[in-house]
Design an enzyme around this catalytic site. Sequence first.
Site, short mmCIF file in Angstrom:
data_model
loop_
_atom_site.label_atom_id
_atom_site.label_comp_id
_atom_site.label_asym_id
_atom_site.label_seq_id
_atom_site.Cartn_x
_atom_site.Cartn_y
_atom_site.Cartn_z
N TRP A 158 22.19 0.95 -12.48
CA TRP A 158 23.44 1.72 -12.43
C TRP A 158 23.82 2.33 -13.78
O TRP A 158 24.70 3.17 -13.85
CB TRP A 158 24.59 0.80 -11.94
CG TRP A 158 24.68 -0.49 -12.70
CD1 TRP A 158 24.16 -1.68 -12.30
CD2 TRP A 158 25.26 -0.72 -13.99
NE1 TRP A 158 24.39 -2.64 -13.26
CE2 TRP A 158 25.07 -2.08 -14.31
CE3 TRP A 158 25.94 0.09 -14.90
CZ2 TRP A 158 25.52 -2.64 -15.50
CZ3 TRP A 158 26.39 -0.46 -16.09
CH2 TRP A 158 26.17 -1.81 -16.37
N ASN A 159 23.20 1.88 -14.87
CA ASN A 159 23.73 2.30 -16.18
C ASN A 159 23.42 3.75 -16.54
O ASN A 159 24.18 4.40 -17.26
CB ASN A 159 23.30 1.33 -17.30
CG ASN A 159 21.81 1.25 -17.49
OD1 ASN A 159 21.04 1.64 -16.63
ND2 ASN A 159 21.39 0.72 -18.62
N LYS A 182 15.30 4.06 -4.38
CA LYS A 182 16.57 3.36 -4.08
C LYS A 182 17.33 3.17 -5.38
O LYS A 182 16.96 2.36 -6.22
CB LYS A 182 16.32 2.00 -3.43
CG LYS A 182 17.62 1.41 -2.88
CD LYS A 182 17.57 -0.09 -2.68
CE LYS A 182 17.77 -0.88 -3.95
NZ LYS A 182 19.04 -0.69 -4.66
N PRO A 183 18.42 3.95 -5.55
CA PRO A 183 19.26 3.73 -6.74
C PRO A 183 20.08 2.46 -6.58
O PRO A 183 20.18 1.91 -5.49
CB PRO A 183 20.17 4.97 -6.74
CG PRO A 183 20.21 5.42 -5.31
CD PRO A 183 18.90 5.02 -4.68
N ALA A 184 20.70 2.03 -7.67
CA ALA A 184 21.55 0.83 -7.64
C ALA A 184 22.69 1.02 -6.65
O ALA A 184 23.18 2.13 -6.45
CB ALA A 184 22.12 0.58 -9.03
N GLY A 238 15.59 -2.56 -14.75
CA GLY A 238 16.67 -3.49 -14.42
C GLY A 238 16.42 -4.83 -15.10
O GLY A 238 15.75 -4.88 -16.14
N SER A 239 16.92 -5.87 -14.49
CA SER A 239 16.89 -7.17 -15.18
C SER A 239 15.49 -7.80 -15.13
O SER A 239 14.69 -7.52 -14.23
CB SER A 239 17.88 -8.13 -14.52
OG SER A 239 17.38 -8.54 -13.27
N GLU A 260 10.62 -1.86 -16.59
CA GLU A 260 11.41 -1.69 -17.81
C GLU A 260 12.60 -2.63 -17.67
O GLU A 260 13.53 -2.37 -16.91
CB GLU A 260 11.83 -0.22 -17.94
CG GLU A 260 12.26 0.13 -19.34
CD GLU A 260 13.75 0.35 -19.42
OE1 GLU A 260 14.45 -0.62 -19.82
OE2 GLU A 260 14.21 1.46 -19.11
N LEU A 261 12.54 -3.75 -18.38
CA LEU A 261 13.45 -4.87 -18.08
C LEU A 261 14.45 -5.10 -19.21
O LEU A 261 14.66 -4.24 -20.06
CB LEU A 261 12.60 -6.11 -17.79
CG LEU A 261 11.51 -5.90 -16.73
CD1 LEU A 261 10.67 -7.13 -16.52
CD2 LEU A 261 12.11 -5.44 -15.40
N CYS A 294 19.85 -0.98 -22.05
CA CYS A 294 18.86 -2.03 -22.35
C CYS A 294 18.42 -1.98 -23.81
O CYS A 294 17.84 -2.94 -24.30
CB CYS A 294 17.62 -1.86 -21.48
SG CYS A 294 17.99 -1.95 -19.76
N GLU A 392 21.59 -10.92 -23.24
CA GLU A 392 22.01 -9.53 -23.41
C GLU A 392 23.47 -9.42 -22.96
O GLU A 392 23.78 -9.72 -21.80
CB GLU A 392 21.10 -8.69 -22.51
CG GLU A 392 21.04 -7.24 -22.79
CD GLU A 392 20.03 -6.53 -21.86
OE1 GLU A 392 19.63 -7.11 -20.83
OE2 GLU A 392 19.67 -5.41 -22.19
C1 SIN Z 1 18.06 1.74 -20.43
O1 SIN Z 1 19.08 1.27 -20.83
O2 SIN Z 1 17.40 1.15 -19.57
C2 SIN Z 1 17.50 3.06 -20.88
C3 SIN Z 1 18.07 3.55 -22.12
C4 SIN Z 1 17.56 4.89 -22.55
O3 SIN Z 1 16.88 5.63 -21.83
O4 SIN Z 1 17.87 5.23 -23.68
#
Ligand code: SIN
Length: 490
Positions: A158-159, A182-184, A238-239, A260-261, A294, A392
Amino acid sequence: MELRLQREELLRRQNFVGGKWVDARGRQRYPVTNPATGKVIAEAANSGRADARAATDAAHRAAGHWRERLPRERAEILRRWHALIVQNTEDLATLMSLEQGKPMTESRGEVAYGASYVAWFAEEATRIYGDLIPQQQRGKQMRAFKEPVGIVAAITPWNFPLAMIARKIAPALAAGCTVVGKPAEDTPLTALALAKLAEEAGVPPGVLNMLSASRERGIEAVGDWLADERVRKITFTGSTAVGKYLARESAGTLKKLSLELGGNAPFIVFEDADLDAAVAGLMAAKFRNGGQTCVCPNRIYVQAPVFERFAELLAARVSALKVAAATDPQAQIGPMINAKAVAKISRHVDDAVSKGASVLVGGTRLAAMGENYYAPTVLKHATNDMLVTCEETFGPVAPLYRFETDEEAIKLANDTPFGLAAYFYTRDMRRAERVARQLDAGVVGLNEGAVASEAAPFGGVKESGYGREGSRYGLDDYLQIKYVCQGNLD
Ligand code: SIN
């Protein structure tokens, strides 16, 4: 903030499957809310197993035709999609700010950021080279081809409601893969609008399929993709907990994975650093998206001789941040995504204070603004036993730690199971070379806080996952190599 779009048809409440906009089976829906107010923005399709299966069927039907298209034809469609995303910046940014809460200026920036991946992979589509392997035996020729991996399931957080899905779909389509996405559950509307623009750009039916779902039903839908042998790749941001689940559950059909966690990024300020630049870099990296990225610095290590000065400069900048709803043109920090996120931030700050940290700025909820607001915060005297060190925080909290030697800083920075991003500031070139090599992270910012770019390989090491997004490396994740050995040539 009201939902007023220039093009109302960009607000989609249905799934996009096989080139058609369809309800979820049983017409199930769930509410998508505005984190600034808690009000419902729209009721989106609540998809489950049968919807996921229909999306895979559509992607399967479209796969043969799409992979046979010339790369420059695929590139042309991606270029049209890019142009439409840019043309519709205002509507996409509005949807994003409404469902995610980030200030409009950031949302506009994210549209440009996400679109840049589409432009990049439109170019890369035409550069998928293979190899003619130098001859090893007379009469024999050996070639390596790159082929699309097959159906890709893209599952996004979602971020960054637009950029994360764009940077998965664009390389997949460029490579000749078809996609089920599938988005969040919190932020489906931006992704569905993106699918609408893909339809307008001429992405053929079934090549891109997009489903929305609540958390519970989404697990069912993803479960179907995990078990389906036709889905050959999962790309997920995501997580770490969910990444591990996907790795385990996809093992039955041995899918290719890009994960990408979570991160726990260190930010090191050495005594010789340009302190103004370091503060500016930290502000950009830490407070982007309210600290909900992240790659946000989670632990800020400052060498003892410059600690007090750095803390002072940072506190001045953080106390000047404007917290407001997305519509306020001056807003720099919006609401957090939901009450659970705010509860975690509060827990981290309270824990740090109970263990001896002092609050330089913030340290409280901003309840008068709404239940999802938290004040940008700077903590001094953070220590290793605090939650802010090991987990985090995913919020606007900057804990400062004091260190003495380079060795100590590297040890502390790497003392985490995660390894997504790391940052450091120094003017000493020998130290720069050494530290860049010693940091266990997939992405390193050296005298730089803004590291992400469509031209650069983004991804982690250790429990931050594997695979890379963006750059020429990002395309390889959607390709597999076929070796053809041709004999009897003489
Ligand atoms: C992320 O927070 O997963 C990606 C951050 C970014 O693309 O800079």
